[in-house]
Design a protein around this motif. Structure first.
Motif, PDB file in Angstrom:
ATOM      1  N   ARG A  38       0.847  -1.226  -0.056  1.00 50.56           N
ATOM      2  CA  ARG A  38       0.004   0.169   0.103  1.00 50.56           C
ATOM      3  C   ARG A  38       0.893   1.178  -0.104  1.00 50.56           C
ATOM      4  NH1 ARG A  38      -2.066   3.860   3.333  1.00 50.56           N
ATOM      5  NH2 ARG A  38      -0.831   3.378   5.124  1.00 50.56           N
ATOM      6  N   THR A  46      -0.155   5.178  -7.534  1.00 54.11           N
ATOM      7  CA  THR A  46      -1.367   4.170  -7.931  1.00 54.11           C
ATOM      8  C   THR A  46      -2.234   3.528  -6.958  1.00 54.11           C
ATOM      9  OG1 THR A  46       0.433   2.203  -7.674  1.00 54.11           O
ATOM     10  CG2 THR A  46       0.505   3.483  -9.962  1.00 54.11           C
ATOM     11  N   TRP A  47      -2.113   4.146  -5.877  1.00 52.95           N
ATOM     12  CA  TRP A  47      -3.004   3.421  -4.669  1.00 52.95           C
ATOM     13  C   TRP A  47      -4.458   3.875  -4.978  1.00 52.95           C
ATOM     14  CZ3 TRP A  47      -3.618   0.145  -1.155  1.00 52.95           C
ATOM     15  CH2 TRP A  47      -4.621   0.315  -0.184  1.00 52.95           C
ATOM     16  N   GLN A  48      -5.452   3.076  -4.722  1.00 51.52           N
ATOM     17  CA  GLN A  48      -6.598   3.074  -5.200  1.00 51.52           C
ATOM     18  C   GLN A  48      -7.424   3.348  -3.708  1.00 51.52           C
ATOM     19  OE1 GLN A  48      -8.305   0.514  -7.619  1.00 51.52           O
ATOM     20  NE2 GLN A  48      -7.682   1.342  -9.435  1.00 51.52           N
ATOM     21  N   THR A 103     -13.022  -1.730  -1.638  1.00 48.81           N
ATOM     22  CA  THR A 103     -12.077  -1.528  -2.916  1.00 48.81           C
ATOM     23  C   THR A 103     -12.528  -1.562  -4.044  1.00 48.81           C
ATOM     24  OG1 THR A 103     -11.362  -3.736  -2.730  1.00 48.81           O
ATOM     25  CG2 THR A 103     -10.276  -2.533  -1.076  1.00 48.81           C
ATOM     26  N   ALA A 104     -11.978  -0.882  -4.797  1.00 49.63           N
ATOM     27  CA  ALA A 104     -12.482  -0.980  -6.421  1.00 49.63           C
ATOM     28  C   ALA A 104     -12.284  -2.464  -6.982  1.00 49.63           C
ATOM     29  CB  ALA A 104     -11.735   0.182  -7.317  1.00 49.63           C
ATOM     30  N   GLU A 105     -11.183  -3.306  -6.705  1.00 50.34           N
ATOM     31  CA  GLU A 105     -11.096  -4.609  -7.002  1.00 50.34           C
ATOM     32  C   GLU A 105     -12.362  -5.383  -6.481  1.00 50.34           C
ATOM     33  OE1 GLU A 105      -7.846  -8.096  -6.686  1.00 50.34           O
ATOM     34  OE2 GLU A 105      -7.667  -6.225  -5.257  1.00 50.34           O
TER      35      GLU A 105
END
Length: 283
Positions: A38, A46-48, A103-105
């Protein structure tokens, strides 16, 4: 001063470390790796960050309404079902609130599941069996449930009598029928009072839990590892626990009572009321 620590239900993701303060070496390493990645992602830009979980929650509800079980969604997404259930309801008995951010994932994995995906040929029968049993407990005879489940009445009996897996379409039909009928009185569908009384009596004799029991346990209705204790008295539970302690550890009744935090007399009474558990135990 000591602080109680809850036991983590599993050790498959970060929650055992963050929510339950688990410090197993492998769990600490999992968290350390995640934290390192993270921080590196933050440094790289690039952290979401976490996002609102409302779209995930609504999509899960649409999947459940379409007949998919939480365990089926878990299989399709690779997300533990204990985590999935927290998107739609809190785990009150574990003291955990509903997930509000994700999370987006994770969102992408769940939103990718269609409300009517191809069903597997055979699935675990636990949830189907419990839903049928619950409807019988409200007064639905098996022969009257057949048309609602889109299967022959004899097949309904086979589902209850055997431990074999059921077709995915059957599990889906049972889930839909349960949602439609759990709050509906059988009389309104032409079921006679005599047939209703017989169904309820049969369910009571077999200790089948009604929909009211499952109302706040829908997260485990499909879980074969969850053991419903509906209709089981405290004395029977004590008799079961004492029997297990005495057979597996070679304890006598007095020592087993001390382990359970009760008196020996209570075990004596429990075995008297439920002699089947007294077999094979020491005096």
């Amino acid at each position: 001063m000591t602080t109680d620590r809850r036991t983590a239900p599993h050790h498959n993701n970060l929650t055992c470390y963050t929510d339950y303060r688990c410090r197993r070496p492998e769990c600490v390493e999992r968290f350390t790796t995640w934290q390192r990645n993270r921080l590196q992602a933050v440094a790289d830009g690039t952290w979401q960050p976490f996002i609102d979980a409302a779209p995930v929650r609504e999509h899960l509800r649409s999947l459940y309404a379409a007949g998919l079980t939480i365990h089926r969604v878990s299989e399709l997404t690779g997300i533990d079902w204990n985590t999935l259930r927290l998107y739609t309801q809190p785990a009150v008995r574990q003291g955990r609130g509903m997930i509000r951010r994700t999370t987006a994932e994770t969102q992408a994995k769940i939103l990718a599941i269609e409300p009517t995906p191809s069903l597997p040929g055979r699935v675990d029968p636990t949830g189907t069996r419990r839903r049928i049993q619950a409807l019988v407990a409200t007064g639905w005879p098996l022969k009257e449930l057949g048309p609602h489940l889109a299967i022959q009445p004899d097949n309904v009996r086979r589902i209850l009598a055997r431990g074999q897996r059921v077709y995915g379409t059957t599990a889906q039909s049972a889930a839909k029928a349960y949602e439609q009928l759990r709050d509906s009185k059988p009389q309104r569908h032409g079921v006679t009072d005599l047939a209703i009384a017989r169904a309820r009596r049969h369910a009571k004799q077999n200790r089948w839990a009604p929909p009211s029991y499952w109302a706040d346990r829908m997260d485990v209705i499909d879980d074969p590892d969850f053991e419903p204790l509906y209709g089981v008295s405290r004395r029977e539970i004590v008799a079961q626990d004492a029997n297990w302690l005495m057979r597996t550890n070679g304890l006598d009744r007095a020592t087993a009572a001390a382990r359970l935090g009760i008196s020996k007399a209570y075990i004596d009474h429990a075995f008297r009321d439920h002699p089947e558990y007294a077999l094979g135990t020491a005096a």
